[in-house]
Design a protein around this motif. Structure first.
Motif, PDB file in Angstrom:
ATOM      1  N   ALA B  75       1.767 -22.988 158.067  1.00  0.00           N
ATOM      2  CA  ALA B  75       0.443 -22.374 158.078  1.00  0.00           C
ATOM      3  C   ALA B  75       0.609 -20.856 158.091  1.00  0.00           C
ATOM      4  O   ALA B  75       1.539 -20.324 158.689  1.00  0.00           O
ATOM      5  CB  ALA B  75      -0.358 -22.819 159.297  1.00  0.00           C
ATOM      6  N   GLU B  76      -0.301 -20.202 157.411  1.00  0.00           N
ATOM      7  CA  GLU B  76      -0.250 -18.742 157.295  1.00  0.00           C
ATOM      8  C   GLU B  76      -1.113 -18.124 158.393  1.00  0.00           C
ATOM      9  O   GLU B  76      -2.212 -18.603 158.663  1.00  0.00           O
ATOM     10  CB  GLU B  76      -0.826 -18.376 155.928  1.00  0.00           C
ATOM     11  CG  GLU B  76      -0.912 -16.923 155.640  1.00  0.00           C
ATOM     12  CD  GLU B  76       0.302 -16.460 154.855  1.00  0.00           C
ATOM     13  OE1 GLU B  76       0.841 -15.411 155.194  1.00  0.00           O
ATOM     14  OE2 GLU B  76       0.694 -17.199 153.932  1.00  0.00           O
ATOM     15  N   THR B  77      -0.622 -17.053 159.023  1.00  0.00           N
ATOM     16  CA  THR B  77      -1.404 -16.407 160.077  1.00  0.00           C
ATOM     17  C   THR B  77      -1.887 -15.027 159.633  1.00  0.00           C
ATOM     18  O   THR B  77      -1.123 -14.253 159.059  1.00  0.00           O
ATOM     19  CB  THR B  77      -0.566 -16.240 161.352  1.00  0.00           C
ATOM     20  OG1 THR B  77      -0.090 -17.519 161.759  1.00  0.00           O
ATOM     21  CG2 THR B  77      -1.394 -15.640 162.467  1.00  0.00           C
ATOM     22  N   LEU B  78      -3.146 -14.760 159.879  1.00  0.00           N
ATOM     23  CA  LEU B  78      -3.710 -13.443 159.597  1.00  0.00           C
ATOM     24  C   LEU B  78      -4.328 -12.899 160.873  1.00  0.00           C
ATOM     25  O   LEU B  78      -5.023 -13.619 161.582  1.00  0.00           O
ATOM     26  CB  LEU B  78      -4.828 -13.546 158.558  1.00  0.00           C
ATOM     27  CG  LEU B  78      -4.481 -13.643 157.087  1.00  0.00           C
ATOM     28  CD1 LEU B  78      -5.767 -13.611 156.276  1.00  0.00           C
ATOM     29  CD2 LEU B  78      -3.583 -12.509 156.673  1.00  0.00           C
ATOM     30  N   VAL B  79      -4.094 -11.629 161.146  1.00  0.00           N
ATOM     31  CA  VAL B  79      -4.769 -10.971 162.253  1.00  0.00           C
ATOM     32  C   VAL B  79      -5.880 -10.108 161.671  1.00  0.00           C
ATOM     33  O   VAL B  79      -5.638  -9.311 160.759  1.00  0.00           O
ATOM     34  CB  VAL B  79      -3.785 -10.115 163.064  1.00  0.00           C
ATOM     35  CG1 VAL B  79      -4.520  -9.266 164.089  1.00  0.00           C
ATOM     36  CG2 VAL B  79      -2.768 -11.007 163.764  1.00  0.00           C
ATOM     37  N   VAL B  80      -7.087 -10.288 162.150  1.00  0.00           N
ATOM     38  CA  VAL B  80      -8.212  -9.537 161.571  1.00  0.00           C
ATOM     39  C   VAL B  80      -9.004  -8.818 162.655  1.00  0.00           C
ATOM     40  O   VAL B  80      -8.902  -9.134 163.840  1.00  0.00           O
ATOM     41  CB  VAL B  80      -9.178 -10.475 160.799  1.00  0.00           C
ATOM     42  CG1 VAL B  80      -8.438 -11.282 159.753  1.00  0.00           C
ATOM     43  CG2 VAL B  80      -9.915 -11.398 161.752  1.00  0.00           C
ATOM     44  N   GLY B  81      -9.781  -7.844 162.220  1.00  0.00           N
ATOM     45  CA  GLY B  81     -10.712  -7.170 163.116  1.00  0.00           C
ATOM     46  C   GLY B  81     -10.093  -6.114 164.008  1.00  0.00           C
ATOM     47  O   GLY B  81     -10.695  -5.746 165.019  1.00  0.00           O
ATOM     48  N   MET B  82      -8.927  -5.623 163.629  1.00  0.00           N
ATOM     49  CA  MET B  82      -8.314  -4.607 164.485  1.00  0.00           C
ATOM     50  C   MET B  82      -9.128  -3.318 164.442  1.00  0.00           C
ATOM     51  O   MET B  82      -9.508  -2.850 163.381  1.00  0.00           O
ATOM     52  CB  MET B  82      -6.884  -4.327 164.019  1.00  0.00           C
ATOM     53  CG  MET B  82      -6.109  -3.474 165.010  1.00  0.00           C
ATOM     54  SD  MET B  82      -4.482  -3.065 164.376  1.00  0.00           S
ATOM     55  CE  MET B  82      -3.699  -4.669 164.349  1.00  0.00           C
ATOM     56  N   ARG B  83      -9.384  -2.771 165.626  1.00  0.00           N
ATOM     57  CA  ARG B  83     -10.125  -1.514 165.668  1.00  0.00           C
ATOM     58  C   ARG B  83      -9.231  -0.365 165.214  1.00  0.00           C
ATOM     59  O   ARG B  83      -8.022  -0.395 165.443  1.00  0.00           O
ATOM     60  CB  ARG B  83     -10.586  -1.221 167.092  1.00  0.00           C
ATOM     61  CG  ARG B  83     -11.513  -2.261 167.633  1.00  0.00           C
ATOM     62  CD  ARG B  83     -12.100  -1.779 168.935  1.00  0.00           C
ATOM     63  NE  ARG B  83     -12.828  -2.853 169.591  1.00  0.00           N
ATOM     64  CZ  ARG B  83     -13.434  -2.717 170.756  1.00  0.00           C
ATOM     65  NH1 ARG B  83     -13.370  -1.572 171.399  1.00  0.00           N
ATOM     66  NH2 ARG B  83     -14.098  -3.712 171.268  1.00  0.00           N
ATOM     67  N   PRO B  84      -9.829   0.650 164.611  1.00  0.00           N
ATOM     68  CA  PRO B  84      -9.037   1.806 164.165  1.00  0.00           C
ATOM     69  C   PRO B  84      -8.215   2.404 165.302  1.00  0.00           C
ATOM     70  O   PRO B  84      -7.021   2.684 165.124  1.00  0.00           O
ATOM     71  CB  PRO B  84     -10.106   2.803 163.698  1.00  0.00           C
ATOM     72  CG  PRO B  84     -11.289   1.976 163.350  1.00  0.00           C
ATOM     73  CD  PRO B  84     -11.250   0.790 164.257  1.00  0.00           C
ATOM     74  N   ALA B  85      -8.819   2.554 166.468  1.00  0.00           N
ATOM     75  CA  ALA B  85      -8.101   3.158 167.595  1.00  0.00           C
ATOM     76  C   ALA B  85      -6.897   2.308 167.995  1.00  0.00           C
ATOM     77  O   ALA B  85      -5.839   2.840 168.363  1.00  0.00           O
ATOM     78  CB  ALA B  85      -9.036   3.333 168.775  1.00  0.00           C
ATOM     79  N   VAL B  86      -7.064   0.998 167.909  1.00  0.00           N
ATOM     80  CA  VAL B  86      -5.950   0.100 168.254  1.00  0.00           C
ATOM     81  C   VAL B  86      -4.805   0.281 167.270  1.00  0.00           C
ATOM     82  O   VAL B  86      -3.634   0.353 167.660  1.00  0.00           O
ATOM     83  CB  VAL B  86      -6.430  -1.372 168.270  1.00  0.00           C
ATOM     84  CG1 VAL B  86      -5.253  -2.324 168.366  1.00  0.00           C
ATOM     85  CG2 VAL B  86      -7.383  -1.599 169.428  1.00  0.00           C
ATOM     86  N   ALA B  87      -5.145   0.384 165.992  1.00  0.00           N
ATOM     87  CA  ALA B  87      -4.114   0.561 164.972  1.00  0.00           C
ATOM     88  C   ALA B  87      -3.341   1.855 165.220  1.00  0.00           C
ATOM     89  O   ALA B  87      -2.104   1.887 165.157  1.00  0.00           O
ATOM     90  CB  ALA B  87      -4.754   0.580 163.584  1.00  0.00           C
TER      91      ALA B  87
END
Lengths: 138, 138
Positions: B75-87
């Motif tokens: 299964a493929e995992t995607l992380v979504v919705g990261m806030r700009p500040a977190v990045a």
């Protein structure tokens, strides 16, 4: 303050409630949801409560308010993922969540919304001129 | 103990992380996810972290472990919705989440997974190819 994230999937907004619904969180969620419905034009809201062990009268009322607000904004609300024990307790407490539609899980909920939208146009007149539409929550 | 609910939508499992990822919660989530992948045969996992103000090295490692376990289970995992500040903080901390693909939000993530599955069988080695993983938060 904690905020419940609202995820957009197609024509549906998805909310997964995992934290305790204190007053401020509930109010914030109502506001955020109303704004997102208007901003995105989504026709459906799905609220997943599978993480909740307890649904008390406050949470029940919050869900009812969200459903009413969404309805005024021409979006349908579904509550999904209710645990069996929660359903039993709710009924024992005399809270039967009137006016709230439910589905077993998110997937069935999305199917239900899609069917509703595919079947027929909702017959309430569009709330475009909503400013002075005095709408009383049921 | 808190548990992070896992929602199934089509061929995708969706996890919205809203609570602090303490050791037990993270371990439980890894186990639950692995079980659900096997039980449902889903080909994609989307982890929404839009509710997180901070992603520290423990959370980063947890995400990496989840991605690795999922990959082993095809299964493929995607992380979504990261806030700009977190990045920004992540990169400043020297944590660039190697091996984790990202997308801006759930909707784009689901499109990405659908495209991958439509295109071809994903092979494990495609992971590190920069092009494919280029849709990270700004």
């Amino acid at each position: 303050m904690e905020r419940v994230p609202i995820l957009k999937i197609g024509d549906t907004l998805l909310v997964s409630i995992q934290i305790d619904m204190e007053d401020q969180v509930a109010l914030q969620l109502q506001e955020d949801l109303a704004e997102r419905i208007v901003a995105t034009g989504c026709g459906g809201v799905i609220i997943d409560i599978s993480a909740l062990d307890i649904v008390d009268s406050f949470v029940g009322r919050t869900l009812a308010t969200i459903a009413s607000v969404s309805r005024v904004l021409d979006a349908e609300t579904l509550v999904v993922g209710m645990r069996p024990a929660v359903a039993i307790t709710l009924v024992e407490l005399g809270l039967s969540l009137p006016g709230i539609r439910t589905a077993l899980n998110v997937e069935l909920g999305m199917e239900m919304l899609a069917r509703d939208h595919g079947d027929s146009e909702p017959d309430d007149t569009a709330m475009q001129d909503g400013d002075d539409a005095a709408v009383s929550a049921p």
